[in-house]
Design a protein around this motif. Structure first.
Motif: not given
Length: 318
Positions: A229, A255-263, A274, A277
């Protein structure tokens, strides 16, 4: 009793405390005028060593107030002239202890360590320091800063023994000083018109860093070993400065792309994903512990609770 370094040097018997053979400025006139001046064994100055019996008056130069000659004079009421302890003097003692532990006759475990074997401890100590900061625990903060400092001293001492490319803790410190001075021309070089506030200072820092390291890419130097993150947030920050538009951020639906986008969106908005979370995760862990304690107090085994029972003891509204 320690003599006031700004006052006139006292007459009569005096103890002069030196550090690394540096004589306090207030003691210089006294040393020049005294007829009886001696030094204890640890002092490297060209002075006569302590005789079997000290005269009175006498000036004793020592680097250790626990030396028998010094303690004898102090017991007779002799004042002490000492230079003010400089900021950072404690670091010298820490370096000396680390050197002793790593040297022959020191600690067997310390002697076996390598940069690679110490990696896990560096990571652990950094996270423990983060936890102390988040908790606002001042005592823990002081202790954990010391543990992180230990890792720096340990790695520098290991590096000193490298046969092919040795460097010491002094080399590490010199490199840091050069970096800080070079990246703050607004402070050390008479000013920098590009620096107007903290934000512009951060931009200039990155510009100086890129010029020093001759990086070809805006993402060169980003540590890919950091938590995922934090890595996504750092890449988003670097690319935003380089002008990469948001529509080029990874958005593939997985999932990885969505997490990257949010971060990335959080970081570009000025947040710390970071840290946020981690704060939510710590609150969740505490809620779990609170629910488990409440269940035990009610005579219920937490390991056997079905979902509705968890909801019953949960300390927050879902």
């Amino acid at each position: 009793m320690t003599a006031d370094p700004m006052a006139s040097p006292p007459s009569g018997t005096v103890v002069v405390l030196v550090a690394r053979d540096q004589v306090p400025a207030a003691a210089v006139p006294l040393l020049r005028s005294a007829t009886e001046v001696y030094a204890t064994a640890g002092v490297g100055l060209d002075l006569p060593k302590v005789p079997d019996s000290l005269p009175d008056p006498v000036v004793l130069v020592t680097d250790d107030l626990d030396d028998p000659a010094a303690t004898a004079l102090l017991a007779r009421g002799a004042p002490v002239i000492a230079a003010p302890r400089p900021v950072g003097a404690g670091l010298l003692a820490a370096v000396a202890v680390m050197d002793r532990l790593r040297s022959p006759g020191g600690c067997p475990w310390d002697a076996e360590q390598t940069h690679d074997s110490l990696r896990q401890y560096l990571v652990e100590e950094c996270f423990e320091l983060l936890e102390a900061i988040e908790d606002g625990d001042r005592a823990a903060l002081r202790e954990e800063l010391g543990d992180v400092l230990l890792q720096v001293l340990f790695h520098a001492r290991v590096a000193q023994e490298d046969a092919a490319d040795p460097f010491s803790v002094d080399d590490v410190a010199a490199g840091l000083v050069a970096k800080l001075v070079g990246r703050h021309p607004n402070v050390f070089a008479g000013g920098d018109p590009a620096v107007r506030d903290a934000g512009t200072q951060q931009i200039r820092w990155e510009e100086h860093k890129q010029a020093e390291k001759r990086r070809e890419s805006s993402v060169d130097g980003v540590a890919t070993g950091q938590p995922a993150l934090a890595l996504a947030a750092k890449l988003a920050q670097r690319t935003a400065r380089a002008g990469v538009p948001e529509d080029l951020l990874p958005r593939n639906g997985d999932t990885g792309s969505r997490l990257f986008d949010l971060a990335a969106l959080a970081k570009r908005a000025g947040d710390d994903p970071e840290g946020e979370l981690r704060a939510v995760s710590r609150r969740f862990a505490e809620d779990v512990r609170t629910a488990e304690r409440a269940a035990r107090e009610a005579g219920v085994d937490p390991s056997t609770m079905p979902p509705d029972t968890w909801r019953h003891f949960w300390p927050r509204t879902p």
